[in-house]
Design a protein around this motif. Structure first.
Motif, PDB file in Angstrom:
ATOM      1  N   VAL A 112      39.820  30.193  39.437  1.00 29.67           N
ATOM      2  CA  VAL A 112      38.854  31.277  39.247  1.00 29.67           C
ATOM      3  C   VAL A 112      38.301  31.742  40.587  1.00 29.67           C
ATOM      4  O   VAL A 112      38.153  32.945  40.839  1.00 29.67           O
ATOM      5  CB  VAL A 112      37.708  30.802  38.321  1.00 29.67           C
ATOM      6  N   ASN A 113      38.010  30.787  41.468  1.00 31.03           N
ATOM      7  CA  ASN A 113      37.461  31.125  42.776  1.00 31.03           C
ATOM      8  C   ASN A 113      38.428  31.987  43.579  1.00 31.03           C
ATOM      9  O   ASN A 113      38.017  32.919  44.282  1.00 31.03           O
ATOM     10  CB  ASN A 113      37.121  29.849  43.543  1.00 31.03           C
ATOM     11  N   ASP A 114      39.718  31.674  43.495  1.00 32.13           N
ATOM     12  CA  ASP A 114      40.732  32.486  44.185  1.00 32.13           C
ATOM     13  C   ASP A 114      40.705  33.924  43.670  1.00 32.13           C
ATOM     14  O   ASP A 114      40.815  34.880  44.454  1.00 32.13           O
ATOM     15  CB  ASP A 114      42.123  31.882  43.988  1.00 32.13           C
ATOM     16  N   ALA A 115      40.557  34.067  42.358  1.00 36.83           N
ATOM     17  CA  ALA A 115      40.496  35.416  41.771  1.00 36.83           C
ATOM     18  C   ALA A 115      39.223  36.129  42.198  1.00 36.83           C
ATOM     19  O   ALA A 115      39.237  37.327  42.495  1.00 36.83           O
ATOM     20  CB  ALA A 115      40.576  35.329  40.249  1.00 36.83           C
ATOM     21  N   PHE A 116      38.112  35.377  42.273  1.00 36.80           N
ATOM     22  CA  PHE A 116      36.845  35.979  42.669  1.00 36.80           C
ATOM     23  C   PHE A 116      36.882  36.475  44.111  1.00 36.80           C
ATOM     24  O   PHE A 116      36.175  37.423  44.469  1.00 36.80           O
ATOM     25  CB  PHE A 116      35.703  34.973  42.520  1.00 36.80           C
ATOM     26  N   GLN A 117      37.681  35.847  44.956  1.00 36.06           N
ATOM     27  CA  GLN A 117      37.757  36.236  46.362  1.00 36.06           C
ATOM     28  C   GLN A 117      38.809  37.308  46.614  1.00 36.06           C
ATOM     29  O   GLN A 117      39.033  37.682  47.769  1.00 36.06           O
ATOM     30  CB  GLN A 117      38.042  35.002  47.224  1.00 36.06           C
ATOM     31  N   ASP A 118      39.414  37.810  45.549  1.00 38.03           N
ATOM     32  CA  ASP A 118      40.401  38.882  45.672  1.00 38.03           C
ATOM     33  C   ASP A 118      39.711  40.206  45.318  1.00 38.03           C
ATOM     34  O   ASP A 118      39.387  40.450  44.154  1.00 38.03           O
ATOM     35  CB  ASP A 118      41.578  38.623  44.725  1.00 38.03           C
ATOM     36  N   PRO A 119      39.481  41.090  46.288  1.00 35.12           N
ATOM     37  CA  PRO A 119      38.769  42.342  46.008  1.00 35.12           C
ATOM     38  C   PRO A 119      39.509  43.267  45.058  1.00 35.12           C
ATOM     39  O   PRO A 119      38.896  44.195  44.509  1.00 35.12           O
ATOM     40  CB  PRO A 119      38.608  42.980  47.399  1.00 35.12           C
ATOM     41  N   ALA A 120      40.792  43.027  44.862  1.00 35.07           N
ATOM     42  CA  ALA A 120      41.525  43.834  43.896  1.00 35.07           C
ATOM     43  C   ALA A 120      41.187  43.426  42.467  1.00 35.07           C
ATOM     44  O   ALA A 120      41.360  44.214  41.533  1.00 35.07           O
ATOM     45  CB  ALA A 120      43.033  43.698  44.130  1.00 35.07           C
ATOM     46  N   LEU A 121      40.685  42.193  42.302  1.00 31.50           N
ATOM     47  CA  LEU A 121      40.416  41.670  40.971  1.00 31.50           C
ATOM     48  C   LEU A 121      38.928  41.577  40.655  1.00 31.50           C
ATOM     49  O   LEU A 121      38.540  41.675  39.488  1.00 31.50           O
ATOM     50  CB  LEU A 121      41.037  40.270  40.812  1.00 31.50           C
ATOM     51  N   THR A 122      38.111  41.362  41.694  1.00 31.76           N
ATOM     52  CA  THR A 122      36.699  41.045  41.460  1.00 31.76           C
ATOM     53  C   THR A 122      35.789  41.821  42.391  1.00 31.76           C
ATOM     54  O   THR A 122      36.103  41.992  43.574  1.00 31.76           O
ATOM     55  CB  THR A 122      36.453  39.534  41.678  1.00 31.76           C
ATOM     56  N   THR A 123      34.658  42.266  41.868  1.00 32.31           N
ATOM     57  CA  THR A 123      33.627  42.852  42.707  1.00 32.31           C
ATOM     58  C   THR A 123      32.265  42.466  42.151  1.00 32.31           C
ATOM     59  O   THR A 123      32.152  42.069  40.988  1.00 32.31           O
ATOM     60  CB  THR A 123      33.759  44.385  42.804  1.00 32.31           C
ATOM     61  N   PHE A 124      31.256  42.566  42.986  1.00 29.02           N
ATOM     62  CA  PHE A 124      29.893  42.179  42.620  1.00 29.02           C
ATOM     63  C   PHE A 124      28.976  43.371  42.844  1.00 29.02           C
ATOM     64  O   PHE A 124      28.956  43.948  43.936  1.00 29.02           O
ATOM     65  CB  PHE A 124      29.432  40.997  43.483  1.00 29.02           C
TER      66      PHE A 124
END
Length: 362
Positions: free
Chosen positions: A227-239
């Motif tokens: 999950v952390n890897d996905a969270f650090q991918d700007p193509a997949l996750t934003t805040f």
């Protein structure tokens, strides 16, 4: 309003969240900030806008003080609940504390059924007390496994206040510490623990307790790291950071932005809620007031005076917000309305400001 005259308007990011709606690769959108700044309203509005372009959208509340049910004016539970008036928008409310208690109850039941448990539940309880955050990490792991098993194109997380959100991002480190502690105890005292467990009726396999704990933590770590890897991918996750134009809220937002940067989480959107007259500045309103105050009743003069004081304060902090983020962030100003934004129809109307901001030039 903000002093950005020295910046070419063409170079400024668009003051809306349209960039999120248009980024179809996004799978995880987090909405966070200080308590009481309108995170839930922003999450609901963002989910409504995403539902226009995505097949299936889910809004998840991880804040113990759940507000999704109140916002949509319908009962929302632990399972994805379809939102009335939509065919592709659902919401669910998760309580991490209850999840952890349920997990511990399940472990106790397993221990009662299996003598080889050797005190698994009691040692897990001891571990959660000695390493702060391990219970939240394991609960979040279960949540993410549940959410990932669902068939949704994008998930919007309505998060708890800032401190809880930052702990979420530190879960991989917490789990590493927990595994290290368990392995250290097993290496140094495994024999003694095994003998004591056997003497206390822990079953024929005294090493089962430590192995089971390591297994649970390792399983959790695999999920969290993925999950952390996905969270650090700007193509997949934003805040999306949400604030109001007041000192403490702007200060908390800056802290949040810096911490997100340290964790490698993409954030390039700021939502400023409860803005008085985003299309006008205090100087314009002051000119009108000075020209008309003598014709106003005493009560009206007092009300207008207080409103102008609040407007000047807001303009100052909005200006600071643009100074901090204007060149690199999409800063969206959401107007303070004269009614509560509750119910699907009002949320739909208010959500339009996220993608079609108030024109400050008018």
């Amino acid at each position: 309003m903000a002093d950005v005259d020295d910046i070419d308007d063409a170079d400024l990011p668009e003051p809306s969240l349209k960039n999120i709606i248009d980024q179809h690769s996004l799978q995880w959108v987090f909405v966070g900030g200080k308590g009481g700044v309108g995170k839930t309203t922003t999450s609901c509005c963002l989910g409504i806008q995403l539902a226009k372009t995505r097949k299936k959208v889910l809004i998840v509340s991880t804040d113990p003080a759940h507000n999704l049910s109140d916002a949509f004016c319908q009962k929302i539970g632990r399972e994805p609940t379809p939102i009335e008036g939509f065919h592709n928008l659902s919401a669910m409310e998760i309580d991490a504390n209850n999840d952890m208690e349920e997990m511990q109850r399940n472990m106790e039941e397993q221990g009662a059924d299996d003598e080889k448990d050797g005190g698994l539940s009691s040692m897990m309880s001891e571990l959660t007390n000695s390493i702060p955050g391990i219970d939240e990490a394991m609960s979040f792991s279960e949540l993410m496994k549940q959410v990932q098993s669902l068939d949704f194109d994008v998930v919007v997380f309505d998060t708890a206040p800032t401190g809880h959100t930052l702990r979420l991002l530190s879960f991989p480190t917490i789990l590493e510490k927990a595994l290290g502690k368990v392995m250290e105890l097993k290496d140094r005292f495994g024999g003694l623990i095994g003998q004591a467990t056997a003497m206390m009726g822990g079953g024929n396999n005294p090493g089962a307790t430590q192995d089971a704990i390591v297994g649970r933590l390792e399983e959790t770590r695999v999920v969290i790291n993925k999950v952390n890897d996905a969270f650090q991918d700007p193509a997949l996750t934003t805040f999306v950071c949400v604030c109001i134009p007041e000192f403490l809220s702007i200060y908390e937002t800056e802290r949040l932005v810096q911490e997100l940067s340290k964790f490698g989480i993409d954030t390039h959107n700021i939502v400023v809620n409860q803005v008085l007259f985003p299309e006008k500045d205090a100087e314009e309103l002051s000119e009108w007031y000075e020209g008309n105050k003598d014709t106003l009743p005493t009560e009206a003069r007092e009300i207008c005076g207080k409103m102008l004081s609040r407007k000047r304060m807001q303009d100052k902090y909005i200006g600071q917000c643009f100074d901090l983020y204007g060149e690199d962030f999409h800063v969206s100003l959401m107007p303070l309305l004269d009614y509560e934004v509750r119910g699907v129809e009002k949320l739909k109307g208010f959500s339009e400001f996220l993608t079609n901001p108030v024109d400050m030039e008018e």
